[in-house]
Design an enzyme around this catalytic site. Sequence first.
Site, PDB file in Angstrom:
ATOM      1  N   PRO A   1      36.033  10.433 -11.193  1.00  0.00           N
ATOM      2  CA  PRO A   1      35.086  10.810 -12.743  1.00  0.00           C
ATOM      3  C   PRO A   1      34.569  12.210 -11.223  1.00  0.00           C
ATOM      4  O   PRO A   1      34.022  12.514 -10.674  1.00  0.00           O
ATOM      5  CB  PRO A   1      33.847   9.908 -12.760  1.00  0.00           C
ATOM      6  CG  PRO A   1      34.485   8.952 -12.500  1.00  0.00           C
ATOM      7  CD  PRO A   1      35.105   9.044 -11.099  1.00  0.00           C
ATOM      8  N   CYS A   2      34.346  13.634 -12.452  1.00  0.00           N
ATOM      9  CA  CYS A   2      33.754  15.075 -12.132  1.00  0.00           C
ATOM     10  C   CYS A   2      32.937  15.659 -12.855  1.00  0.00           C
ATOM     11  O   CYS A   2      31.930  16.239 -12.860  1.00  0.00           O
ATOM     12  CB  CYS A   2      34.941  15.991 -12.704  1.00  0.00           C
ATOM     13  SG  CYS A   2      35.548  15.744 -14.527  1.00  0.00           S
ATOM     14  N   THR A   3      32.386  13.856 -13.555  1.00  0.00           N
ATOM     15  CA  THR A   3      31.005  14.804 -14.040  1.00  0.00           C
ATOM     16  C   THR A   3      30.419  15.725 -14.037  1.00  0.00           C
ATOM     17  O   THR A   3      29.626  16.466 -13.858  1.00  0.00           O
ATOM     18  CB  THR A   3      30.491  13.290 -14.600  1.00  0.00           C
ATOM     19  OG1 THR A   3      31.142  12.447 -15.264  1.00  0.00           O
ATOM     20  CG2 THR A   3      29.130  13.810 -15.301  1.00  0.00           C
TER      21      THR A   3
ATOM     22  N   LEU B   1      30.888  17.130 -10.837  1.00  0.00           N
ATOM     23  CA  LEU B   1      31.081  18.096 -10.251  1.00  0.00           C
ATOM     24  C   LEU B   1      31.279  18.925 -10.599  1.00  0.00           C
ATOM     25  O   LEU B   1      31.717  20.267 -10.142  1.00  0.00           O
ATOM     26  CB  LEU B   1      32.181  17.474  -9.012  1.00  0.00           C
ATOM     27  CG  LEU B   1      31.735  16.747  -7.842  1.00  0.00           C
ATOM     28  CD1 LEU B   1      33.499  15.846  -7.929  1.00  0.00           C
ATOM     29  CD2 LEU B   1      30.871  17.155  -6.934  1.00  0.00           C
ATOM     30  N   SER B   2      31.848  19.289 -12.202  1.00  0.00           N
ATOM     31  CA  SER B   2      32.141  20.232 -13.167  1.00  0.00           C
ATOM     32  C   SER B   2      31.406  21.266 -13.214  1.00  0.00           C
ATOM     33  O   SER B   2      30.387  20.809 -13.790  1.00  0.00           O
ATOM     34  CB  SER B   2      32.916  19.175 -14.081  1.00  0.00           C
ATOM     35  OG  SER B   2      33.125  20.584 -15.187  1.00  0.00           O
TER      36      SER B   2
END
Length: 381
Positions: free
Chosen positions: A68-70, A72-73
């Site tokens: 999941p990139c939640t 990091l984005s």
Amino acid sequence: MTAAALFAGIGGLEVGLAKNGIRTISMVEKWEPARAVLAHRFDSSELLSDVSTVKSLPRVDVLTAGFPCTDLSQAGRTQGIHGSASGVVSHVFRLLPEARPTWLVLENVQNMLVLDGGSAMAFLVAELEARGYRWAYRVVDSRSTGVPHRRKRVILVASRTEDPRSVLFADNAMERETASISTAYGFYWTEGFTGLGWATDAVPTLKVGSTVGIPSPPAIWVRDAVRGRQIVTPTIEDAEALQGFRRGWTKAATTGLGREGSRWRLVGNAVTTGVSAWVGSRLVDPGTPDLSSQRLIDTGRWPHAAYGNKGQVWSVPTSGAWPLRRRYKHLVDVIDTSMAPSLSARATAGFVSRTERSTLRFDPDFLVAVKEHEHVMRSSQ
């Protein structure tokens, strides 16, 4: 070759691997709409649920994890690699010893190279090296695979026994030049005040959508379209095609499981299949890496391409975001702009309002087209 997938999503990595004969035998995915897609599209693969409950994985040649990139984005919470969502990457390292893959493939957003001084990459590298892995990563633009979708993602490959540089640095191509006068331009209609996401003959990165499941696809300015059809948005099937999937790939996600917005979240989180197909081709047939420009660097700043081992990091400046240059599909050839939904009057008005308060510079013809579109859409209400 066989593979196992953690955080499998809708199988973007696995579709590309399959094109190179790599068979995924086990998949781990928690979210029910994604599981519905996987059950439909990979019916011969074992499907497991919450990664935290998985005690072991089968022995495989390749282990993938588009975690999941939640956190990091740029569009997410930016809590970092130890956030409640992105922090589940720790399970990759927990499960590695038993799976003992020849290759490990990780994927995530480019922003993790700079967020909190690159602490996410530093964490991943430290965990890999502590287990005896050599690693390499490269930022790759989806447009290099031929789709009109400007999407840059970090692809990280690691191995205890093989050279990951032979996978990521064996191919280099010149970036395609965009025409000075194009027929279609992608942009974020949800922005306009401090940014636009402008893309010539492409859409900017497809986003997940809102946290309440409301899709927010980018808009497209079709320069030579008739009034009322100049500002349109792609459909969910268009979005699937922009990611390299077959149209209708995620349809199973809405069968008694949720609204259409869940499909946008699935596609927005996916790995472009052309990118994973390129990676898969080099996992099967590693090449000779071009390291002519390599240089030893301080890990305080992570470049767009690098490799390392035993605490040392080398940048590879010659490895740009276009490892290959597949035949390009123009935006108007992927999306039937004559049938695509027009951006609503309300959405257009909000965008116009933001541009009028912005210090950004816009193409004058574009602003005229947007304002005219708002007028036409209001007149038709």
